[in-house]
Design a protein around this motif. Structure first.
Motif, PDB file in Angstrom:
ATOM      1  N   ILE A   1       0.877  -1.186   0.000  1.00  0.00           N
ATOM      2  CA  ILE A   1       0.000   0.000   0.000  1.00  0.00           C
ATOM      3  C   ILE A   1       0.907   1.226   0.000  1.00  0.00           C
ATOM      4  O   ILE A   1       1.946   1.227   0.662  1.00  0.00           O
TER       5      ILE A   1
ATOM      6  N   LYS B   1       1.690   6.876   2.040  1.00  0.00           N
ATOM      7  CA  LYS B   1       0.825   7.985   2.419  1.00  0.00           C
ATOM      8  C   LYS B   1      -0.545   7.465   2.875  1.00  0.00           C
ATOM      9  O   LYS B   1      -1.074   7.859   3.917  1.00  0.00           O
ATOM     10  N   LYS B   2      -1.070   6.510   2.062  1.00  0.00           N
ATOM     11  CA  LYS B   2      -2.387   5.967   2.371  1.00  0.00           C
ATOM     12  C   LYS B   2      -2.347   5.178   3.680  1.00  0.00           C
ATOM     13  O   LYS B   2      -3.242   5.290   4.530  1.00  0.00           O
ATOM     14  N   SER B   3      -1.266   4.408   3.814  1.00  0.00           N
ATOM     15  CA  SER B   3      -1.116   3.595   5.020  1.00  0.00           C
ATOM     16  C   SER B   3      -1.095   4.483   6.265  1.00  0.00           C
ATOM     17  O   SER B   3      -1.722   4.198   7.288  1.00  0.00           O
TER      18      SER B   3
ATOM     19  N   GLN C   1      -2.410   7.436   6.509  1.00  0.00           N
ATOM     20  CA  GLN C   1      -3.766   7.981   6.718  1.00  0.00           C
ATOM     21  C   GLN C   1      -4.641   6.996   7.468  1.00  0.00           C
ATOM     22  O   GLN C   1      -5.364   7.360   8.393  1.00  0.00           O
TER      23      GLN C   1
END
Lengths: 527, 392
Positions: free
Chosen positions: A19, A22-24, A26
């Motif tokens: 993943i 950045k998404k992780s 978040q």
């Protein structure tokens, strides 16, 4: 863990499971926020229900006014076309009195007319007794002649079962609007008595509305009704023109001539909306009259005086707390820690002692037969005959409350003064400042934040105080809070109590906003 | 630093006039009480001078001198005004004896710089006197209540029998009344039933929420904090009014549960404030270490975090407890006669002036608050030690 660093230089940074970083991040952050909220939620819910809802309820009650439109729904609608016209208007039309008759017939059963009376009595005196008297006199309105005439026309009219069948028909509400509306009231009355609708002969007011409907509705409207008992209705419609009548308007005015007064009707109309500013106006010594907003008569102006007195005494208490607290805080902050901790106990002990203990102590000291007066008499400074009156007046309240609130001034002052370095004053003196200049120009300005914090705290606490003024304040030393308590428990004018409370709350919140700007709520210290 | 060296004091031109003044003051008071103010003043002044001169010249030991003066004046008091005069004599004797040494040995300059001018020394001592008077104002009312609670009469003031230390003037009857009167016992029972229940609610919910609030990312933290602190901000009479209206709408007015809920709400801000303050110094790496070693969040909380923040939680709980235990305005409105608490009973008692049993209760409550104060101080020290903020 080399995966994260092994990303191609053109793509986004990836975590071990592929993943984007950045998404992780978040997701992790969101999970953290959620966990924090889950921990807070039970308490937040608890405070919202047990504390915020009551406050909201109080705010709502300060404007709520649905008693008039609930008790006299038909009258309020019928009154819409009537205009007060600065008191020059004549009494309303007979339609209004007919509506009032039906409304009061229901209210009399539920005894709501007395509550309405006490509510309207806050605005116009005499309303309470007028409504009570009218409630008692409803039976003697002479409307039984309609019942008798309908019975003479056809005995079926006094059979409850016939009424039930008739009023349950679909088109009856358009043919007989007033009767249908009155029938709803009748159903509630019977249910309240615990009787069966099919066994009770309708009350006189049902026959009165039936007569009014048959007389007022055009014949076509009655003829349009084709349901059960249509024949009975048609026969009655053709007969009512010959009925003997009674004027409800005359009956009401005969019972009490106030019903002819535009003042009474103006009051009903002025307070017929479900929300009112009346309580707030009363809290600032104004009143809403049919003609608009007016000043209260001079002898009833108490609230502005009380607000003024509350403010004045709070300022005096705040001032004496500064005067007494400043030297103590200065002493504590300049002594060696061991000594100052010992002396701090003398401040904290009163702080921790029950409020009622301290109030009772002052009662013991200040009474006319109390300790201070006894000592003064024993010393011969005051003769036994004219002992000083130090309690049940403003003096007593100020002394006792200064004593009670003094720790709230000393503690913030102390915490600010502790942070002021003594070197500044020494530097000022070494540069030639006198003791006074060094204090006033160098030390004092640095202690001003402490004075500000303590003053606001003491002021806020004192304007909402109830117990001490109640016990040692007598009549001249009471605060607005005592008046609120009086309206809740004695005069039962809850709306006015709520309005006074709302104003007080607004003042306190404003002051807290200022406090937050100066000190910050988070810096509240408990000593 | 050089040891404080006592300066030389001029006996005749400094000590004796001041002692004459002090003696005159006391003489005036005694004289007025006996109807001869002028004679009293004169005799007092002469006595002050003689006393100071004798003490400064012949009695170098301060302790002996003060003791002798105190006893001497107590005997004079006994002769002049009977057994009631002993108290006055003791006070006057002690003050005069102490004052005489304080002036003649130069102790009055202690605490000021060696180069301070007479004006500065005078101001320094005046300032100390003012502070003393303010401390007296703070503490005297509470102390006055204690002896009065042993009054044998139903008066709220000192009786002649009490002043002359006649054992007949003292009794435990008000305490006996408190422990046997069903009204007071019921009130005590209610207080003991309500306060712990309210404390339990505020502490359990409050601690959880404080831990939640101390997480690094909390949305709407300021707004949530404002709501949670609001029961402390809103004046009690307004809370009481609102709760009365709302609780009577939902049928909780006049019930035990209603009072407990109301008191729990009032205690919550104190728990939140003390626990969040404790959590500020909490080392987060400890919980991470625990998680690293395989403890689940619940185990981590009870085995690692809770023991460390326990002092803060307990002091928050004490605050909440005393808030409920002392509270009278809200219970007055939200409760009914069945929930009459101790403060409520005191309130009605004070309003109607029934009996000095109130003073006995007040004395007991002062004892309770002293106990609480000590516990809190110990907890604070322990908490600071645990957090390594200060040695102690």
């Amino acid at each position: 863990m080399t995966d994260a660093t092994h990303t191609p230089s053109d793509g986004p940074m990836l975590t071990a499971d592929g993943i984007p970083l950045k998404k992780s991040l978040q997701i992790a952050l969101r999970r953290q926020k959620l966990r924090a909220l889950v921990l807070i939620a039970p308490l937040l819910l608890f405070v919202l229900i047990s504390f915020i809802a009551p406050i909201a309820d109080m705010l709502f009650r300060s404007v709520e006014n649905d008693i008039v439109s609930q008790t006299l729904p038909r009258t309020v609608i019928a009154l819409q076309d009537w205009d007060y016209d600065d008191g020059k208007a004549a009494a309303p039309e007979k339609e209004v009195f007919a509506a009032l008759y039906v409304d009061l017939s229901e209210a009399e059963e539920f005894k709501t007319h007395t509550r309405l009376g006490s509510r309207l009595n806050y605005e116009t005196t005499g309303m309470s007794s007028l409504l009570r008297k009218t409630g008692r006199g409803l039976r003697r309105m002479g409307t039984s002649i309609y019942t008798e005439q309908f019975e003479a026309l056809d005995p079926k009219w006094v059979e409850p079962a016939v009424w039930v069948v008739l009023m349950e028909q679909p088109g009856v509400a358009t043919a007989l609007p007033e009767t249908a509306s009155a029938w709803d009231s009748w159903k509630r009355i019977v249910a309240n008595k615990g009787d069966l609708l099919a066994e009770e002969q309708p009350d006189d007011f049902i026959y009165t509305t039936l007569y009014r409907d048959l007389a007022n509705q055009p014949a076509t409207a009655i003829a349009a009704y084709t349901g059960a008992e249509a024949g009975l209705l048609m026969a009655a419609d053709s007969a009512v023109d010959g009925f003997e009548t009674v004027s409800l308007k005359d009956q009401f005015i005969k019972m009490d001539e106030d019903w002819a007064s535009p003042q009474v009707w103006g009051t009903v109309k002025a307070f017929s909306s479900p929300y009112t500013a009346g309580y707030f106006l009363a809290s600032v010594d104004l009143k809403q009259t049919p003609a608009g907003i007016e000043q209260q008569p001079e002898n009833q102006k108490v609230y502005m005086l009380l607000f003024g007195r509350t403010m004045f005494m709070s300022v005096v208490i705040m001032g004496s707390c500064i005067l007494l607290g400043y030297p103590i805080a200065y002493l504590l902050s300049n002594l060696p820690l061991r000594t100052s901790n010992l002396l701090l106990i003398l401040v904290l002990l009163p702080f921790w002692t029950s409020l009622l203990v301290r109030t009772s102590a002052w009662k013991v000291l200040l009474q006319q037969q109390g300790v201070i007066n006894d000592i003064l008499v024993w010393l011969g400074l005051v003769s036994d005959g004219d002992r000083l009156v130090m309690i049940n007046n403003q003096f007593g309240t100020i002394v006792a409350m200064t004593h009670i609130l003094l720790p709230f001034m000393i503690l913030p002052l102390y915490s600010v003064m502790k942070t002021i370095p003594q070197t500044y004053v020494r530097a000022a003196k070494s540069l030639g400042a006198t003791d006074w200049t060094a204090f006033w120009r160098v030390y004092f300005p640095q202690s001003v934040p402490g004075i500000g914090a303590g003053s606001i705290l003491v002021f806020i606490l004192s304007i909402g105080y109830y117990i001490t003024p109640e016990l040692v304040g007598g009549t001249t030393g009471t605060f607005i809070s005592n008046r609120i308590a009086y309206h809740i428990s004695s005069s039962l004018n809850w709306g006015l109590a709520a309005a006074l409370g709302t104003i007080l709350l607004a003042v306190v919140l404003l002051l807290y906003w200022v406090y937050d700007r100066i000190v910050g709520i988070d810096n509240v210290s408990l000593g | 630093m050089r040891k404080f060296k006592k300066p030389e004091v001029d006996l005749v031109r400094f000590v004796l006039p001041l002692m004459a003044l002090a003696g005159a003051g006391f003489g005036f008071l005694v004289g007025t009480a006996n109807g001869a103010p002028l004679a009293g003043t004169a005799i007092g002044a002469v006595c002050g001078v003689i006393l100071a001169w004798v003490l400064a010249t012949y009695v170098p030991s301060k302790r002996t001198g003060i003791a002798a003066t105190t006893v001497l004046f107590a005997i004079v008091g006994l002769v002049l005004a009977g057994s009631g005069g002993i108290v006055g004599g003791l006070i006057v004797g002690f003050v005069l004896g102490w004052l005489s040494y304080w002036l003649s040995t130069g102790s009055y300059r202690a605490g000021t710089q060696i180069y301070a001018t007479p004006g500065q020394v005078l101001w320094h001592n005046t300032y100390k006197l003012i502070c003393g008077i303010i401390f007296f104002f703070l503490i005297a009312p509470i102390l006055t209540v204690m002896p009065l609670s042993f009054n044998a009469e139903n008066f709220f003031t000192f009786t002649p029998a009490m002043l002359s230390f006649d054992p007949e003037g003292y009794s435990f009857k008000h305490y006996r009344d408190f422990f046997t009167n069903p009204d007071w016992q019921q009130a005590l029972k209610n207080s003991i039933q309500i306060a712990p229940a309210a404390t339990m609610i505020s502490v359990s919910l409050g601690t959880l929420a404080a831990i939640g609030l101390s997480q690094p990312h909390v949305p709407f933290r300021r707004a949530i904090m404002a709501i949670l602190i609001s029961p402390m901000i809103v004046p009690l009479i307004i809370s009481a009014a609102g709760m009365y209206f709302f609780y009577s709408r939902i049928g909780l007015q006049g019930t035990y549960i209603g009072v407990v809920l109301a008191h729990a709400a009032l205690g919550i801000p104190f728990v939140i404030i003390t626990v969040t303050a404790t959590l500020v110094g909490f080392d987060k790496s400890l919980t991470r270490a625990a998680a690293n070693m395989g403890a689940n969040p619940v185990t981590t909380f009870f085995k690692v975090q809770m023991p460390l923040i326990l002092p803060g939680v307990i002091s928050g709980g004490l605050f909440a407890f005393i808030t409920s235990f002392d509270e009278v305005v809200v219970v007055l409105f939200v409760g009914s006669a069945g929930q009459k608490t101790l403060p409520w009973q005191m309130f009605t008692g004070l309003r109607e002036q029934i009996s000095p049993t109130i003073l006995a209760v007040a004395t007991l409550l002062v004892g309770v608050s002293m106990l609480l104060l000590t516990t809190l101080e110990l907890l604070r020290r322990r908490s600071e030690r645990l957090r390594g903020l200060s040695p102690g």
